[in-house]
Design an enzyme around this catalytic site. Structure first.
Site, PDB file in Angstrom:
ATOM      1  N   HIS A  84      21.841 155.474  80.282  1.00 56.17           N
ATOM      2  CA  HIS A  84      21.747 154.043  80.593  1.00 56.17           C
ATOM      3  C   HIS A  84      22.495 153.638  81.855  1.00 56.17           C
ATOM      4  O   HIS A  84      22.422 152.476  82.259  1.00 56.17           O
ATOM      5  CB  HIS A  84      22.259 153.205  79.420  1.00 56.17           C
TER       6      HIS A  84
HETATM    7  C1  UD1 Z   1      26.587 147.531  79.364  1.00 55.55           C
HETATM    8  C2  UD1 Z   1      27.939 147.844  79.985  1.00 55.55           C
HETATM    9  C3  UD1 Z   1      28.173 149.340  79.964  1.00 55.55           C
HETATM   10  C4  UD1 Z   1      27.991 149.906  78.587  1.00 55.55           C
HETATM   11  C5  UD1 Z   1      26.585 149.548  78.096  1.00 55.55           C
HETATM   12  C6  UD1 Z   1      26.310 150.109  76.716  1.00 55.55           C
HETATM   13  C7  UD1 Z   1      28.762 146.372  81.769  1.00 55.55           C
HETATM   14  C8  UD1 Z   1      28.974 146.253  83.220  1.00 55.55           C
HETATM   15  N1  UD1 Z   1      28.013 147.409  81.356  1.00 55.55           N
HETATM   16  O1  UD1 Z   1      25.606 148.058  80.236  1.00 55.55           O
HETATM   17  O2  UD1 Z   1      29.500 149.599  80.373  1.00 55.55           O
HETATM   18  O3  UD1 Z   1      28.144 151.314  78.610  1.00 55.55           O
HETATM   19  O4  UD1 Z   1      26.497 148.121  78.079  1.00 55.55           O
HETATM   20  O5  UD1 Z   1      24.985 149.913  76.349  1.00 55.55           O
HETATM   21  O6  UD1 Z   1      29.250 145.534  81.031  1.00 55.55           O
HETATM   22  N2  UD1 Z   1      19.104 144.420  77.442  1.00 55.55           N
HETATM   23  C9  UD1 Z   1      18.210 144.256  76.420  1.00 55.55           C
HETATM   24  N3  UD1 Z   1      18.707 143.990  75.178  1.00 55.55           N
HETATM   25  C10 UD1 Z   1      20.024 143.914  74.923  1.00 55.55           C
HETATM   26  C11 UD1 Z   1      20.928 144.073  75.978  1.00 55.55           C
HETATM   27  C12 UD1 Z   1      20.461 144.336  77.240  1.00 55.55           C
HETATM   28  O7  UD1 Z   1      16.998 144.332  76.608  1.00 55.55           O
HETATM   29  O8  UD1 Z   1      20.402 143.692  73.765  1.00 55.55           O
HETATM   30  C13 UD1 Z   1      18.612 144.699  78.779  1.00 55.55           C
HETATM   31  C14 UD1 Z   1      18.982 143.583  79.746  1.00 55.55           C
HETATM   32  O9  UD1 Z   1      17.985 142.657  79.851  1.00 55.55           O
HETATM   33  C15 UD1 Z   1      19.222 144.339  81.024  1.00 55.55           C
HETATM   34  C16 UD1 Z   1      19.637 145.713  80.596  1.00 55.55           C
HETATM   35  O10 UD1 Z   1      19.281 145.862  79.246  1.00 55.55           O
HETATM   36  O11 UD1 Z   1      18.011 144.467  81.741  1.00 55.55           O
HETATM   37  C17 UD1 Z   1      21.107 145.937  80.835  1.00 55.55           C
HETATM   38  O12 UD1 Z   1      21.945 145.177  79.964  1.00 55.55           O
HETATM   39  P1  UD1 Z   1      23.466 144.808  80.326  1.00 55.55           P
HETATM   40  O13 UD1 Z   1      24.169 144.328  79.121  1.00 55.55           O
HETATM   41  O14 UD1 Z   1      23.511 143.968  81.514  1.00 55.55           O
HETATM   42  O15 UD1 Z   1      24.135 146.154  80.764  1.00 55.55           O
HETATM   43  P2  UD1 Z   1      24.067 147.592  80.133  1.00 55.55           P
HETATM   44  O16 UD1 Z   1      23.275 148.428  81.051  1.00 55.55           O
HETATM   45  O17 UD1 Z   1      23.675 147.559  78.693  1.00 55.55           O
END
Ligand code: UD1
Length: 366
Positions: A206
């Site tokens: 991820h």
């Molecule tokens: C975040 C953390 C990372 C951690 C990871 C675990 C930061 C900077 N990053 O990264 O350290 O290792 O979580 O998973 O805080 N999304 C969904 N559903 C959700 C959550 C997110 O579809 O429930 C999608 C969002 O729309 C986005 C992507 O996933 O496009 C990234 O989500 P985001 O929470 O911004 O960061 P992570 O990559 O999950």
């Protein structure tokens, strides 16, 4: 009663908060208050994990959702400052290294509410990682730094943090695993997929640096497709990764390969059932580097560095690249078994030590 906010935001936070929540509830002198910032919101990234870990619905849900780093951090700060203004806690415990960790630590520090950072002191020394910035900021402004291992203590000491702030409590994620070990072993995830014990590779990815650009994701996907010639591959994909696979047209590379399962995120128990049965794990997750070390399962980490070096020096972890993956994988499959060593204080009792620390610092004779 001493009111203690436990801040959780994203998937990897819940298994660190749960053991402390339960320990505080049992202690009798503290009132644990669960604050969910809403950074993760899909059921299997959030609510299903809370349920697996026996956590109640959050007392405060900030509902911030996704966004740019500034948007997410800012929204959490605004929402959490309002909560603290109305329901000022005696302590704020923030965990891990996500945007919400740094955001809530900032809010607490500016309101003069003592902040504890659980999982303090880890350093990758790679400031291109958003998590490294979050770790540095959070550790710099927290009042108490609970570390998982001695290397973290050394990092903090080298940054000039005074020794009385630092307490090595061990790895609290292991407490969650031990709490649910029997349930995990009885779960049917791998048998439903028709997988043999110790007969498949489990993959998660991820990190933005791996999955947000075609130039990095494609070679990894090609290497994983190649690995299916050796053993079945189960790829439990994060939403960010699923988006990357679709955007760059890479799903078919996987679906055309033999013996691949691409799955959406799973809740904690279902997922850990896959981890415990794996022959090896390929990942870029921080938590999985630690869980595989604890379980003695070989782990290949697709990153240039790790903030968890103890998983390499003592444990079963090895850094890898898309280019090295096939050789690394064959070395594991053909080589002698190496179960590594479990780091000190990764023993399922970290929450007890955290509780004792809070009691002492609150002047409670528990
Ligand atoms: C975040 C953390 C990372 C951690 C990871 C675990 C930061 C900077 N990053 O990264 O350290 O290792 O979580 O998973 O805080 N999304 C969904 N559903 C959700 C959550 C997110 O579809 O429930 C999608 C969002 O729309 C986005 C992507 O996933 O496009 C990234 O989500 P985001 O929470 O911004 O960061 P992570 O990559 O999950």
């Amino acid at each position: 009663m001493i009111n203690i906010h436990l801040v959780a935001a994203a998937r990897p936070n819940f298994m660190k908060v749960a053991p402390l929540y339960h320990a505080l509830e049992r202690a009798g002198w503290a009132n644990p208050v669960l604050v969910h910032t809403g950074q993760h919101y899909d059921r299997n990234m959030s609510d299903a994990i809370l349920e697996d870990l026996g956590l109640p619905a959050p007392d405060f849900h900030l509902g911030v959702g996704s966004g740019t780093h500034a948007e997410q951090t800012g929204k959490v700060m605004i929402a959490y400052e309002r909560v603290c203004a109305k329901h000022r806690p005696d302590w704020i415990v923030v965990v891990g290294d996500v945007n919400s960790t740094a955001a809530c630590a900032l809010v607490g520090a500016k309101l003069w509410i003592p902040v504890v950072h659980l999982e303090a002191g880890l350093r990758s020394r790679d400031r291109r990682m958003p998590e490294e910035i979050n770790r540095l900021v959070t550790d710099a402004i927290s009042d108490v730094l609970w570390t998982p291992s001695a290397d973290a203590d050394e990092n903090l000491a080298a940054e000039g943090v005074s020794a009385d702030k630092i307490e090595c409590i061990g790895n609290i994620m292991i407490d969650s695993f031990e709490m649910l070990r029997d349930t995990i072993e009885q779960a049917s995830t791998r048998s439903e997929l028709g997988l043999d014990d110790a007969g498949y590779a489990l993959v998660t990815l991820h990190r933005p640096s791996n999955v947000d650009q075609r130039e990095t994701l494609q070679p990894i996907v090609d290497a994983l497709a190649g690995a299916t010639a050796e053993l079945p591959v189960v790829f439990v994909a994060h939403p960010r990764t699923l988006k990357g696979l679709d955007r760059f047209g890479l799903r078919s590379t996987l679906s055309d390969a033999p013996q691949v399962h691409v799955l959406e995120p799973l809740a904690y128990v279902e997922f850990m059932n896959l981890v415990t049965g794996a022959r090896l794990v390929i990942t870029d997750s921080g938590g999985l580097q630690e869980e595989t070390t604890y379980l003695g399962i070989p782990c290949l980490t697709l990153r240039e560095n790790t903030e968890r070096p103890i998983t390499i020096t003592l444990g079963t972890n090895k850094l890898a690249t898309a280019d090295s993956l096939s050789g690394d994988l064959n070395a594991i499959l053909d080589g002698p078994p190496d179960r590594g060593k479990c780091p000190p204080l990764w023993d399922g009792r970290a929450a007890e030590r955290a509780l004792a620390s809070l009691a002492r610092r609150s002047g409670v004779h528990a």
